[in-house]
Motif scaffolding. Structure first.
Motif, PDB file in Angstrom:
ATOM      1  N   GLY A  43       0.792  -1.224   0.000  1.00 54.70           N
ATOM      2  CA  GLY A  43       0.000   0.000   0.000  1.00 54.70           C
ATOM      3  C   GLY A  43       0.823   1.271   0.000  1.00 54.70           C
ATOM      4  N   GLY A  44       2.131   1.154  -0.142  1.00 54.89           N
ATOM      5  CA  GLY A  44       3.003   2.325  -0.165  1.00 54.89           C
ATOM      6  C   GLY A  44       3.166   2.875  -1.565  1.00 54.89           C
ATOM      7  N   PRO A  45       4.152   3.752  -1.755  1.00 56.95           N
ATOM      8  CA  PRO A  45       4.378   4.334  -3.078  1.00 56.95           C
ATOM      9  C   PRO A  45       4.976   3.330  -4.054  1.00 56.95           C
ATOM     10  CG  PRO A  45       5.998   5.154  -1.506  1.00 56.95           C
ATOM     11  CD  PRO A  45       5.031   4.310  -0.736  1.00 56.95           C
ATOM     12  N   VAL A  46       4.567   3.463  -5.329  1.00 55.04           N
ATOM     13  CA  VAL A  46       5.079   2.614  -6.405  1.00 55.04           C
ATOM     14  C   VAL A  46       5.336   3.501  -7.611  1.00 55.04           C
ATOM     15  CG1 VAL A  46       4.541   0.719  -7.986  1.00 55.04           C
ATOM     16  CG2 VAL A  46       3.845   0.559  -5.600  1.00 55.04           C
ATOM     17  N   SER A  47       6.502   3.333  -8.217  1.00 53.76           N
ATOM     18  CA  SER A  47       6.855   4.063  -9.440  1.00 53.76           C
ATOM     19  C   SER A  47       7.323   3.068 -10.485  1.00 53.76           C
ATOM     20  CB  SER A  47       7.981   5.065  -9.163  1.00 53.76           C
ATOM     21  OG  SER A  47       7.549   6.054  -8.271  1.00 53.76           O
ATOM     22  N   GLY A  48       7.267   3.483 -11.750  1.00 56.61           N
ATOM     23  CA  GLY A  48       7.734   2.598 -12.807  1.00 56.61           C
ATOM     24  C   GLY A  48       7.580   3.218 -14.170  1.00 56.61           C
ATOM     25  N   TRP A  49       7.554   2.362 -15.184  1.00 55.81           N
ATOM     26  CA  TRP A  49       7.515   2.763 -16.581  1.00 55.81           C
ATOM     27  C   TRP A  49       6.273   2.213 -17.248  1.00 55.81           C
ATOM     28  CZ3 TRP A  49      11.291   0.546 -13.792  1.00 55.81           C
ATOM     29  CH2 TRP A  49      12.431   1.310 -13.541  1.00 55.81           C
ATOM     30  N   VAL A  50       5.766   2.915 -18.248  1.00 54.41           N
ATOM     31  CA  VAL A  50       4.601   2.472 -19.010  1.00 54.41           C
ATOM     32  C   VAL A  50       4.879   2.605 -20.498  1.00 54.41           C
ATOM     33  CG1 VAL A  50       2.903   3.058 -17.218  1.00 54.41           C
ATOM     34  CG2 VAL A  50       3.498   4.749 -18.948  1.00 54.41           C
ATOM     35  N   VAL A  51       4.165   1.804 -21.276  1.00 56.04           N
ATOM     36  CA  VAL A  51       4.136   1.941 -22.729  1.00 56.04           C
ATOM     37  C   VAL A  51       2.678   2.162 -23.090  1.00 56.04           C
ATOM     38  CG1 VAL A  51       4.605   0.879 -24.958  1.00 56.04           C
ATOM     39  CG2 VAL A  51       6.118   0.410 -23.017  1.00 56.04           C
ATOM     40  N   LEU A  52       2.378   3.326 -23.636  1.00 56.30           N
ATOM     41  CA  LEU A  52       0.999   3.679 -23.965  1.00 56.30           C
ATOM     42  C   LEU A  52       0.563   2.983 -25.249  1.00 56.30           C
ATOM     43  CD1 LEU A  52       1.171   7.444 -23.065  1.00 56.30           C
ATOM     44  CD2 LEU A  52       0.409   5.549 -21.661  1.00 56.30           C
ATOM     45  N   PRO A  53      -0.752   2.894 -25.498  1.00 58.57           N
ATOM     46  CA  PRO A  53      -1.247   2.209 -26.694  1.00 58.57           C
ATOM     47  C   PRO A  53      -0.677   2.747 -28.002  1.00 58.57           C
ATOM     48  CG  PRO A  53      -3.054   2.601 -25.179  1.00 58.57           C
ATOM     49  CD  PRO A  53      -1.854   3.318 -24.626  1.00 58.57           C
ATOM     50  N   ASP A  54      -0.317   4.029 -28.064  1.00 58.02           N
ATOM     51  CA  ASP A  54       0.243   4.589 -29.300  1.00 58.02           C
ATOM     52  C   ASP A  54       1.755   4.399 -29.397  1.00 58.02           C
ATOM     53  OD1 ASP A  54       1.102   6.387 -27.425  1.00 58.02           O
ATOM     54  OD2 ASP A  54       0.099   8.118 -28.297  1.00 58.02           O
ATOM     55  N   GLY A  55       2.343   3.669 -28.446  1.00 55.35           N
ATOM     56  CA  GLY A  55       3.766   3.366 -28.490  1.00 55.35           C
ATOM     57  C   GLY A  55       4.654   4.318 -27.717  1.00 55.35           C
ATOM     58  N   LEU A  56       4.110   5.447 -27.255  1.00 58.32           N
ATOM     59  CA  LEU A  56       4.909   6.378 -26.460  1.00 58.32           C
ATOM     60  C   LEU A  56       5.240   5.747 -25.110  1.00 58.32           C
ATOM     61  CD1 LEU A  56       3.179   9.815 -27.092  1.00 58.32           C
ATOM     62  CD2 LEU A  56       5.300   8.953 -28.079  1.00 58.32           C
ATOM     63  N   ARG A  57       6.391   6.072 -24.608  1.00 54.08           N
ATOM     64  CA  ARG A  57       6.810   5.565 -23.303  1.00 54.08           C
ATOM     65  C   ARG A  57       6.700   6.680 -22.275  1.00 54.08           C
ATOM     66  NH1 ARG A  57       9.243   0.649 -24.145  1.00 54.08           N
ATOM     67  NH2 ARG A  57       9.765   0.254 -26.311  1.00 54.08           N
ATOM     68  N   GLY A  58       6.552   6.268 -21.028  1.00 53.19           N
ATOM     69  CA  GLY A  58       6.446   7.254 -19.971  1.00 53.19           C
ATOM     70  C   GLY A  58       6.745   6.654 -18.620  1.00 53.19           C
ATOM     71  N   ARG A  59       6.532   7.451 -17.600  1.00 56.46           N
ATOM     72  CA  ARG A  59       6.744   7.012 -16.229  1.00 56.46           C
ATOM     73  C   ARG A  59       5.444   7.213 -15.456  1.00 56.46           C
ATOM     74  NH1 ARG A  59      11.591   5.891 -14.471  1.00 56.46           N
ATOM     75  NH2 ARG A  59      11.164   6.572 -12.365  1.00 56.46           N
ATOM     76  N   PHE A  60       5.309   6.469 -14.362  1.00 53.66           N
ATOM     77  CA  PHE A  60       4.149   6.642 -13.503  1.00 53.66           C
ATOM     78  C   PHE A  60       4.589   6.629 -12.048  1.00 53.66           C
ATOM     79  CE2 PHE A  60       4.486   2.056 -13.412  1.00 53.66           C
ATOM     80  CZ  PHE A  60       4.109   1.720 -12.125  1.00 53.66           C
ATOM     81  N   HIS A  61       3.754   7.209 -11.203  1.00 56.56           N
ATOM     82  CA  HIS A  61       3.967   7.177  -9.757  1.00 56.56           C
ATOM     83  C   HIS A  61       2.603   7.117  -9.087  1.00 56.56           C
ATOM     84  CE1 HIS A  61       5.798   7.815  -5.871  1.00 56.56           C
ATOM     85  NE2 HIS A  61       4.822   8.691  -5.627  1.00 56.56           N
ATOM     86  N   ILE A  62       2.466   6.193  -8.157  1.00 59.39           N
ATOM     87  CA  ILE A  62       1.256   6.065  -7.345  1.00 59.39           C
ATOM     88  C   ILE A  62       1.696   6.213  -5.897  1.00 59.39           C
ATOM     89  CG2 ILE A  62      -0.735   4.634  -6.747  1.00 59.39           C
ATOM     90  CD1 ILE A  62      -0.118   3.011  -9.343  1.00 59.39           C
ATOM     91  N   GLU A  63       1.262   7.268  -5.249  1.00 59.69           N
ATOM     92  CA  GLU A  63       1.708   7.542  -3.882  1.00 59.69           C
ATOM     93  C   GLU A  63       1.228   6.480  -2.893  1.00 59.69           C
ATOM     94  OE1 GLU A  63       3.967   9.163  -1.114  1.00 59.69           O
ATOM     95  OE2 GLU A  63       3.916   9.881  -3.170  1.00 59.69           O
ATOM     96  N   HIS A  64      -0.041   6.109  -2.978  1.00 59.52           N
ATOM     97  CA  HIS A  64      -0.609   5.088  -2.088  1.00 59.52           C
ATOM     98  C   HIS A  64      -1.218   4.003  -2.970  1.00 59.52           C
ATOM     99  CE1 HIS A  64       0.007   7.775   1.278  1.00 59.52           C
ATOM    100  NE2 HIS A  64      -0.566   8.737   0.562  1.00 59.52           N
ATOM    101  N   CYS A  65      -0.390   3.050  -3.390  1.00 55.82           N
ATOM    102  CA  CYS A  65      -0.826   2.026  -4.338  1.00 55.82           C
ATOM    103  C   CYS A  65      -1.553   0.890  -3.612  1.00 55.82           C
ATOM    104  CB  CYS A  65       0.385   1.468  -5.084  1.00 55.82           C
ATOM    105  SG  CYS A  65      -0.062   0.344  -6.416  1.00 55.82           S
ATOM    106  N   PRO A  66      -2.819   0.636  -3.965  1.00 56.82           N
ATOM    107  CA  PRO A  66      -3.541  -0.475  -3.351  1.00 56.82           C
ATOM    108  C   PRO A  66      -2.828  -1.801  -3.643  1.00 56.82           C
ATOM    109  CG  PRO A  66      -5.046   0.944  -4.575  1.00 56.82           C
ATOM    110  CD  PRO A  66      -3.656   1.370  -4.912  1.00 56.82           C
TER     111      PRO A  66
END
Length: 120
Positions: A43-66
């Motif tokens: 339930g703590g913070p989680v960060s990482g990488w994503v690949v969107l449907p159009d192929g662009l890459r990005g990062r994400f952060h969830i402060e309180h990840c279920p």
């Protein structure tokens, strides 16, 4: 004074709930490929990488990840976003689940930094 504090706390709570409700109203759940270095589902913070449907890459952060969202990330490398993934705040959860969190997405269009790329 206690009444004033209660009113302020209620107003803050309502603003947070309204923000999540607006994010959830963005549309049906969209599955995107994601990865994280996290190994815990506490339930703590989680960060990482994503690949969107159009192929662009990005990062994400969830402060309180279920825990169920973190388990989906670790087990299936998927992040479920309400509506179309876009930069900024998005609602994340599981389509069949009952928990939701706010994630922050940052998208980098690496094509724009390549020589010869024309911006549209």
């Amino acid at each position: 004074m206690p009444v004033l504090l209660a009113v302020a706390a209620t107003a803050l709570w309502r603003a947070r709930v309204a923000h999540v409700v607006r994010l959830l109203a963005a549309g049906p759940w969209t599955s995107i490929t994601a990865a994280t270095m996290a190994t815990e589902v506490d339930g703590g913070p989680v960060s990482g990488w994503v690949v969107l449907p159009d192929g662009l890459r990005g990062r994400f952060h969830i402060e309180h990840c279920p825990p169920d969202v973190a388990a989906e990330l670790l087990r299936r490398r998927r992040l479920w976003v309400a509506g179309e993934p876009r930069p900024g705040d998005v609602a994340v959860g599981l389509p069949e689940g009952d928990t939701v969190a706010v994630a922050w997405l940052a998208v980098k269009d690496r094509r724009a930094t390549q020589p010869g790329h024309r911006r549209s």
